[in-house]
Design a protein around this motif. Structure first.
Motif, mmCIF file in Angstrom:
data_model
loop_
_atom_site.group_PDB
_atom_site.id
_atom_site.type_symbol
_atom_site.label_atom_id
_atom_site.label_comp_id
_atom_site.label_asym_id
_atom_site.label_seq_id
_atom_site.Cartn_x
_atom_site.Cartn_y
_atom_site.Cartn_z
ATOM 1 N N SER A 108 13.672 90.764 48.662
ATOM 2 C CA SER A 108 12.693 91.570 47.932
ATOM 3 C C SER A 108 11.319 90.912 47.911
ATOM 4 O O SER A 108 11.151 89.846 47.292
ATOM 5 C CB SER A 108 13.190 91.777 46.501
ATOM 6 N N GLN A 126 5.756 97.516 40.795
ATOM 7 C CA GLN A 126 7.024 97.256 41.483
ATOM 8 C C GLN A 126 8.105 98.156 40.909
ATOM 9 O O GLN A 126 7.854 98.911 39.968
ATOM 10 C CB GLN A 126 7.410 95.775 41.457
ATOM 11 N N GLY A 127 9.317 98.061 41.452
ATOM 12 C CA GLY A 127 10.365 99.020 41.111
ATOM 13 C C GLY A 127 10.643 99.137 39.620
ATOM 14 O O GLY A 127 10.803 100.231 39.080
ATOM 15 N N ARG A 128 10.698 98.006 38.932
ATOM 16 C CA ARG A 128 11.082 98.058 37.524
ATOM 17 C C ARG A 128 10.037 98.754 36.663
ATOM 18 O O ARG A 128 10.358 99.262 35.592
ATOM 19 C CB ARG A 128 11.418 96.651 37.018
ATOM 20 N N GLU A 133 11.016 102.248 36.847
ATOM 21 C CA GLU A 133 12.207 102.466 36.010
ATOM 22 C C GLU A 133 11.813 102.560 34.539
ATOM 23 O O GLU A 133 12.322 103.401 33.794
ATOM 24 C CB GLU A 133 13.195 101.307 36.193
ATOM 25 N N PHE A 170 21.362 98.601 39.406
ATOM 26 C CA PHE A 170 20.796 97.279 39.666
ATOM 27 C C PHE A 170 20.433 96.675 38.296
ATOM 28 O O PHE A 170 20.234 97.418 37.338
ATOM 29 C CB PHE A 170 19.560 97.417 40.561
ATOM 30 N N THR A 181 17.792 95.390 36.827
ATOM 31 C CA THR A 181 16.591 95.850 36.102
ATOM 32 C C THR A 181 16.740 97.318 35.677
ATOM 33 O O THR A 181 16.214 97.727 34.638
ATOM 34 C CB THR A 181 15.319 95.719 36.963
ATOM 35 N N THR A 191 22.000 104.723 43.818
ATOM 36 C CA THR A 191 21.246 103.602 44.380
ATOM 37 C C THR A 191 21.580 103.484 45.863
ATOM 38 O O THR A 191 22.741 103.287 46.227
ATOM 39 C CB THR A 191 21.616 102.305 43.628
ATOM 40 N N ASN A 193 22.761 97.885 46.059
ATOM 41 C CA ASN A 193 22.524 96.434 46.067
ATOM 42 C C ASN A 193 23.597 95.679 45.289
ATOM 43 O O ASN A 193 24.218 94.755 45.806
ATOM 44 C CB ASN A 193 21.121 96.131 45.493
ATOM 45 N N ASP A 209 17.568 105.698 43.322
ATOM 46 C CA ASP A 209 16.935 104.376 43.341
ATOM 47 C C ASP A 209 16.900 104.056 44.837
ATOM 48 O O ASP A 209 17.909 103.643 45.414
ATOM 49 C CB ASP A 209 17.785 103.396 42.535
ATOM 50 N N CYS A 258 15.144 102.053 47.034
ATOM 51 C CA CYS A 258 14.458 100.877 47.602
ATOM 52 C C CYS A 258 14.751 100.688 49.088
ATOM 53 O O CYS A 258 13.898 100.264 49.847
ATOM 54 C CB CYS A 258 14.943 99.597 46.938
ATOM 55 N N ARG A 259 16.003 100.980 49.476
ATOM 56 C CA ARG A 259 16.411 100.693 50.865
ATOM 57 C C ARG A 259 16.796 101.994 51.574
ATOM 58 O O ARG A 259 17.840 102.099 52.217
ATOM 59 C CB ARG A 259 17.562 99.668 50.850
ATOM 60 N N SER A 279 11.246 100.449 44.853
ATOM 61 C CA SER A 279 10.547 99.169 44.952
ATOM 62 C C SER A 279 10.123 99.035 46.410
ATOM 63 O O SER A 279 10.978 98.918 47.296
ATOM 64 C CB SER A 279 11.477 98.016 44.562
ATOM 65 N N LYS A 311 8.987 96.626 47.829
ATOM 66 C CA LYS A 311 9.184 95.250 48.285
ATOM 67 C C LYS A 311 10.360 95.132 49.261
ATOM 68 O O LYS A 311 10.620 94.064 49.787
ATOM 69 C CB LYS A 311 9.412 94.338 47.077
ATOM 70 N N LYS A 312 11.078 96.218 49.447
ATOM 71 C CA LYS A 312 12.191 96.214 50.397
ATOM 72 C C LYS A 312 11.752 97.023 51.630
ATOM 73 O O LYS A 312 11.059 96.508 52.479
ATOM 74 C CB LYS A 312 13.451 96.818 49.743
HETATM 75 C C1 LIG Z 1 18.453 98.507 43.942
HETATM 76 C C2 LIG Z 1 17.236 97.935 43.264
HETATM 77 N N1 LIG Z 1 16.628 98.633 42.302
HETATM 78 C C3 LIG Z 1 15.539 98.160 41.678
HETATM 79 C C4 LIG Z 1 15.005 96.924 41.984
HETATM 80 C C5 LIG Z 1 13.812 96.426 41.212
HETATM 81 O O1 LIG Z 1 12.684 96.327 42.010
HETATM 82 P P1 LIG Z 1 11.505 95.279 41.692
HETATM 83 O O2 LIG Z 1 12.063 93.906 41.925
HETATM 84 O O3 LIG Z 1 10.428 95.660 42.633
HETATM 85 O O4 LIG Z 1 11.110 95.473 40.261
HETATM 86 C C6 LIG Z 1 15.609 96.151 42.982
HETATM 87 C C7 LIG Z 1 15.081 94.806 43.322
HETATM 88 O O5 LIG Z 1 15.715 93.960 43.902
HETATM 89 C C8 LIG Z 1 16.767 96.669 43.639
HETATM 90 O O6 LIG Z 1 17.398 95.978 44.612
#
Ligand SMILES: Cc1ncc(COP(=O)(O)O)c(C=O)c1O
Length: 453
Positions: A51, A98-100, A103, A123, A125, A181, A185, A214, A216-217, A254, A256-257
């Motif tokens: 991430s 960022q992702g959280r 959320e 996940f 967060t 998700t 993860n 969710d 991210c990926r 997020s 960041k992925k």
């Molecule tokens: C599945 C999932 N959701 C949410 C997040 C949260 O994202 P962030 O770290 O950008 O806040 C992550 C981060 O690793 C994640 O893997």
């Protein structure tokens, strides 16, 4: 050609430092046997997380220079907006830091005391934000999702019968949304199939409940669908991505992925009114809706990342390098969560060191052993991370997360050699005990010590 290469060449390099075993021993002791407390400069290969640790392309760096930093209506926002709309089909797109942060906004709007939020696996967060709103987070991943040796191709799928049962038990008025998700993860980076998403969507429709992803990926999930889901081999990744988002009423991401950037997030809505409420919250804590929690340059980098991540030669290399690591470890007798998922390989620490009981942190013993042996930083996902309430988690795992476009095949070969050598001397791994730990999220800062074998 059978050989799958890294589909890029290297323009800038960042040296990594080889340390001696004596140095690493001292570093480990100073860090209280907790790799979160180790300076990155003392790590040779850093597999702590995927991430925000990826490498940006030359086009993304060019975007950083092009960034328009106007407070309102920046050109970079529109580039970010247009690309995200093209990829996802959503009209209401808000940038967050960022992702959280996405959320937090989502659950401030839809969460609340007495409510229940189902997910395949939250996940950490996401769970924390659901619970912060007063709602209860429930994980409904299929049974195979808990079995390391099951080769089910979509171990991230939600158990649709249990979802139905939950609606019947608590009543649809107490389920404000369902989440999925992709990839999962917390459940080993395992994908969710389109078939499962459609089935979950049908349950949501039957109860007039929105479905959020969710996501991210999202690109890695789509590529695994292409490879594993019957009837999808000839579909393009962008088509599969689009169908994934079309099934949802909204998404948190997020960046960041699969945004291929070091910072950034998004929240997407179908519903205009909900989006307006989210915009109001965004202004309160993130920023004006055309920059959210980001600089204009970050929006440029995400826009470019969302294009590059859908290139199939990139995804082929990405998923293959994770699979290659997994296959070599399995062939060497190391039990992993099978089959390899999207962004990481998860080793079964209970199988790796059966001589260490769960209460003495076998996963953390493997993490410390890998660092001591080869300067590799992995992360424990087991009783240190989740056992704070006295209950042992279902699986005791060590995650090797692969940053995007950072390490080459020879780095991965080094990791394979190190794990197999450590396995050969696993009897030397020692149990651990906690010396001090905070009441919450203890794995980040706890100090531990090794006990005699
Ligand atoms: C599945 C999932 N959701 C949410 C997040 C949260 O994202 P962030 O770290 O950008 O806040 C992550 C981060 O690793 C994640 O893997």
């Amino acid at each position: 050609m059978k050989t799958i290469i890294e589909p890029f060449r290297i323009k800038v390099v960042e040296p990594i430092r080889v340390t001696t075993r004596a140095e690493r021993e001292r570093v480990l002791q100073d860090a209280g046997m907790n790799v979160f407390m180790i300076k990155a400069d003392d790590v040779l290969i850093d597999l702590l997380t995927d991430s925000g640790t990826g490498a940006m392309s030359s086009e993304q760096w060019a975007g950083i220079m092009r960034g328009d930093e106007s407070y309102a209506g920046a050109r970079s926002f529109y580039r970010f907006y247009d690309r995200t709309k093209e990829v996802t089909g959503f009209d209401h797109i808000l940038p967050t830091h960022q992702g959280r942060a996405s959320e937090r906004i989502l659950f401030e709007l839809l969460g609340g005391p007495g409510l229940v939020v189902p997910n395949n696996n939250h996940f950490d967060t996401t769970r924390a934000n659901v619970e912060h709103s007063g709602a209860k987070a429930v994980d409904l991943v299929i049974a195979e999702g808990h079995q390391p040796t099951s080769r089910h191709p979509f171990k991230g799928n939600m158990d649709v019968e249990r979802l139905e049962a939950l609606f019947n038990d608590v009543g649809a008025d107490r389920v404000p949304l369902v989440m999925l998700t992709v990839t999962n993860n917390s459940g080993g980076g395992q994908p969710v199939s389109l078939e499962n998403m459609r089935a979950v969507r049908a349950v949501c429709d039957a109860h007039s409940t929105p479905l959020f992803l969710d996501a991210c990926r999202f690109a890695e999930n789509a590529y695994l669908i292409k490879k594993r889901e019957p009837g999808c081999a000839d579909r393009s990744v962008p088509q599969i991505v689009r169908e994934t988002f079309d099934l949802a009423d909204g998404a948190t991401i997020s960046a960041k992925k699969d945004g291929l950037v070091n910072i950034g997030g998004l929240i997407l809505f179908r519903d205009a009114e909900l989006a307006q409420q989210a915009r109001n919250l965004l202004i309160l804590t993130e920023g004006f809706p055309t920059y959210g929690g980001l600089a204009g340059r970050d929006l440029e980098a995400i826009a470019q990342g969302f294009e590059e991540v859908l290139h199939e030669d990139y995804l082929r290399y990405r998923l293959r390098s994770v699979e290659y690591l997994g296959e070599k470890l399995l062939a060497g007798g190391v039990q992993i969560v099978e089959p390899p998922g999207g962004h990481a390989i998860y080793m079964d620490a209970t199988a790796f060191c059966p001589h260490i009981p769960t209460k003495s942190f076998p996963g953390q013993a493997v993490v410390c052993g890998l660092y001591r042996h080869a300067g590799i930083r992995a992360v424990e996902i087991g009783s240190l991370m989740f056992g704070g309430d006295g209950e042992a988690p279902e699986m005791e795992l060590v995650r090797l997360a692969i940053p995007r476009r950072v390490y080459t095949q020879s780095h991965i070969d080094y990791v394979i050699e190190a794990v197999l050598e450590l396995q050969a001397e696993r009897d030397t791994l020692r149990p651990l005990e906690i010396v001090e730990a905070p009441p919450q999220l203890r794995h980040f800062t706890a100090r531990l010590r090794e006990l005699p074998a």
